[in-house]
Write a protein that holds these residues in place. Structure first.
Motif, PDB file in Angstrom:
ATOM      1  N   VAL A 108      47.024  47.371  29.625  1.00 51.42           N
ATOM      2  CA  VAL A 108      45.611  47.505  30.382  1.00 51.42           C
ATOM      3  C   VAL A 108      44.711  47.173  29.058  1.00 51.42           C
ATOM      4  N   GLN A 109      44.036  46.199  29.122  1.00 47.80           N
ATOM      5  CA  GLN A 109      43.011  45.740  28.297  1.00 47.80           C
ATOM      6  C   GLN A 109      41.642  45.403  28.741  1.00 47.80           C
ATOM      7  N   ALA A 110      40.482  46.279  28.241  1.00 46.98           N
ATOM      8  CA  ALA A 110      39.197  46.220  28.872  1.00 46.98           C
ATOM      9  C   ALA A 110      39.175  45.865  30.504  1.00 46.98           C
ATOM     10  N   VAL A 126      44.570  44.461  33.629  1.00 49.03           N
ATOM     11  CA  VAL A 126      46.082  44.693  33.588  1.00 49.03           C
ATOM     12  C   VAL A 126      46.829  43.257  33.230  1.00 49.03           C
ATOM     13  N   VAL A 127      47.324  43.245  31.981  1.00 48.58           N
ATOM     14  CA  VAL A 127      47.944  41.948  31.614  1.00 48.58           C
ATOM     15  C   VAL A 127      49.531  42.310  31.783  1.00 48.58           C
ATOM     16  N   ASP A 163      43.282  51.341  38.846  1.00 45.84           N
ATOM     17  CA  ASP A 163      42.236  51.826  37.561  1.00 45.84           C
ATOM     18  C   ASP A 163      41.695  50.587  36.767  1.00 45.84           C
ATOM     19  N   VAL A 164      41.971  49.271  37.269  1.00 43.63           N
ATOM     20  CA  VAL A 164      41.436  47.932  36.763  1.00 43.63           C
ATOM     21  C   VAL A 164      40.944  47.087  37.979  1.00 43.63           C
ATOM     22  N   ALA A 165      39.870  46.147  37.452  1.00 43.80           N
ATOM     23  CA  ALA A 165      39.371  45.328  38.234  1.00 43.80           C
ATOM     24  C   ALA A 165      39.961  44.141  38.401  1.00 43.80           C
ATOM     25  N   ALA A 166      40.765  43.683  37.397  1.00 43.41           N
ATOM     26  CA  ALA A 166      41.358  42.267  37.340  1.00 43.41           C
ATOM     27  C   ALA A 166      42.697  42.523  36.714  1.00 43.41           C
ATOM     28  N   HIS A 198      44.812  41.919  46.456  1.00 33.95           N
ATOM     29  CA  HIS A 198      44.642  43.022  45.777  1.00 33.95           C
ATOM     30  C   HIS A 198      43.482  42.856  44.685  1.00 33.95           C
ATOM     31  N   TYR A 199      43.378  41.580  44.119  1.00 37.39           N
ATOM     32  CA  TYR A 199      42.428  41.294  43.077  1.00 37.39           C
ATOM     33  C   TYR A 199      41.576  40.052  43.479  1.00 37.39           C
ATOM     34  N   PRO A 200      40.891  40.383  44.548  1.00 36.14           N
ATOM     35  CA  PRO A 200      40.078  38.877  44.916  1.00 36.14           C
ATOM     36  C   PRO A 200      39.319  38.473  43.962  1.00 36.14           C
ATOM     37  N   GLY A 201      39.500  37.095  43.680  1.00 38.02           N
ATOM     38  CA  GLY A 201      38.690  36.450  42.746  1.00 38.02           C
ATOM     39  C   GLY A 201      38.982  36.894  41.310  1.00 38.02           C
TER      40      GLY A 201
END
Length: 103
Positions: free
Chosen positions: A16-18, A21-22, A45-48, A73-76
């Motif tokens: 997780v970075q800023a 999640v990568v 816990d992440v938006a992207a 799960h991550y629209p846009g």
């Protein structure tokens, strides 16, 4: 950092970075590993998310289904970096023009 190994040819590692999640995936994503890829990437816990598939050597319909679930799960806010094999499968399946597919 998470790492789950469903078999000898598959890894999915998340960092997780800023607020993003990568997830770096390698090996074969198929019916025995696609759910692990999904669970590693789908976080509350992440938006992207960025899904790095550069090291993926096999990608089947179960993997496509997991990828589409991640797009929901991550629209846009999903970025997918495909290997040549993954890009080819997405082209054949008609998904090569999706906005989340990069590179």
């Amino acid at each position: 950092m998470d790492q789950e190994r469903a078999d000898q040819n598959f890894t999915a590692t998340a960092v997780v970075q800023a607020g993003r999640v990568v997830v770096t995936v390698s090996g074969e994503v198929d019916m025995s590993t696609a759910e692990t890829m999904f669970r590693t990437a789908a976080r509350d816990d992440v938006a992207a998310a960025t899904l790095d598939l550069h090291a993926v050597t096999f990608f089947d319909s179960a993997a496509i289904h997991a990828l589409l679930r991640l797009a929901e799960h991550y629209p846009g806010a999903l970025t997918v970096l495909p290997s040549p094999q993954v890009r080819r499968v997405l082209e054949i399946s008609g998904l090569s023009t999706q906005p989340w597919l990069k590179g």
